[in-house]
Design a protein around this motif. Structure first.
Motif, short mmCIF file in Angstrom:
data_model
loop_
_atom_site.label_atom_id
_atom_site.label_comp_id
_atom_site.label_asym_id
_atom_site.label_seq_id
_atom_site.Cartn_x
_atom_site.Cartn_y
_atom_site.Cartn_z
N GLY A 62 0.91 -1.11 -0.02
CA GLY A 62 -0.01 0.21 0.18
C GLY A 62 0.91 1.37 0.08
N TYR A 63 0.24 2.32 -0.25
CA TYR A 63 1.00 3.90 -0.36
C TYR A 63 0.08 4.71 0.31
N ASP A 64 0.69 5.78 0.64
CA ASP A 64 -0.26 7.04 1.12
C ASP A 64 0.22 8.18 -0.06
N VAL A 65 -1.00 8.91 -0.53
CA VAL A 65 -0.66 10.09 -1.37
C VAL A 65 -0.44 11.37 -0.49
N LEU A 66 0.69 11.84 -0.64
CA LEU A 66 0.79 13.04 0.38
C LEU A 66 0.39 14.20 -0.40
N THR A 67 0.69 14.43 -1.52
CA THR A 67 0.18 15.44 -2.45
C THR A 67 -0.14 15.07 -3.97
N ARG A 68 -1.06 15.83 -4.44
CA ARG A 68 -1.38 15.50 -5.64
C ARG A 68 -1.61 16.90 -6.48
N ASP A 69 -0.87 16.97 -7.55
CA ASP A 69 -0.84 18.41 -8.44
C ASP A 69 -1.36 18.01 -9.84
N VAL A 70 -2.28 18.68 -10.43
CA VAL A 70 -2.42 18.16 -11.80
C VAL A 70 -2.14 19.56 -12.69
N ASN A 71 -1.43 19.25 -13.69
CA ASN A 71 -1.07 20.21 -14.71
C ASN A 71 -1.49 19.83 -15.95
N GLY A 72 -2.57 20.43 -16.55
CA GLY A 72 -3.05 19.89 -17.70
C GLY A 72 -3.36 18.31 -17.88
N SER A 73 -2.85 17.34 -18.40
CA SER A 73 -2.81 16.07 -18.73
C SER A 73 -2.04 15.25 -17.89
N VAL A 74 -1.29 15.88 -16.97
CA VAL A 74 -0.10 15.07 -16.10
C VAL A 74 -0.48 15.40 -14.94
N ALA A 75 -0.45 14.36 -14.10
CA ALA A 75 -0.63 14.34 -12.49
C ALA A 75 0.51 14.00 -11.90
N ASN A 76 1.01 14.86 -10.89
CA ASN A 76 2.32 14.57 -9.98
C ASN A 76 1.88 14.36 -8.71
N LEU A 77 2.09 12.98 -8.23
CA LEU A 77 1.97 12.80 -7.02
C LEU A 77 3.33 12.31 -6.13
N VAL A 78 3.20 12.97 -4.92
CA VAL A 78 4.23 12.48 -3.86
C VAL A 78 3.63 11.33 -3.06
N ILE A 79 4.16 10.20 -3.13
CA ILE A 79 3.78 9.03 -2.27
C ILE A 79 4.86 8.68 -1.26
N ALA A 80 4.21 7.70 -0.27
CA ALA A 80 5.14 7.42 0.70
C ALA A 80 4.77 5.84 0.85
N CYS A 81 5.50 4.82 0.58
CA CYS A 81 5.05 3.42 0.71
C CYS A 81 4.64 3.01 2.24
N GLN A 82 3.56 2.38 2.34
CA GLN A 82 3.38 1.92 3.60
C GLN A 82 4.21 0.82 4.30
N ALA A 83 4.83 0.60 5.39
CA ALA A 83 5.67 -0.43 6.01
C ALA A 83 4.76 -1.65 6.05
N ASN A 84 5.67 -2.59 6.11
CA ASN A 84 5.22 -4.06 5.73
C ASN A 84 4.18 -4.23 6.83
#
Length: 84
Positions: A62-84
């Motif tokens: 699993g992962y957590d989305v920390l930020t999501r920024d959409v610029n036109g047709s491109v999404a930029n996500l900053v994620i952090a993977c969840q621990a085991n």
């Protein structure tokens, strides 16, 4: 005198290139609980594309989305993977 001007131009362009390349390589960022973050670029039109890329980066965990920024047709996500 002309040679000195050429050397000055070459040195200044080399220093500019060096300083700009230093901006592109930054240390990884971490969440408050110590997990490293990752940036993912994906299609803003398809949430499945973003999800698949995030799962691949996190080795199907699993992962957590920390930020999501959409610029036109491109999404930029900053994620952090969840621990085991």
């Amino acid at each position: 005198m002309k040679n000195l001007a050429k050397i000055a131009i070459l040195l200044s362009s080399g220093l500019l290139t060096l300083s700009l390349s230093a901006c592109g390589s930054s240390a990884p960022l971490f969440t408050s609980d110590g997990r490293p973050t990752q940036q993912i670029q994906c299609s803003a039109a398809s949430s499945g594309d973003c999800d698949q890329r995030a799962r691949t980066q996190c080795a199907q965990k699993g992962y957590d989305v920390l930020t999501r920024d959409v610029n036109g047709s491109v999404a930029n996500l900053v994620i952090a993977c969840q621990a085991n």
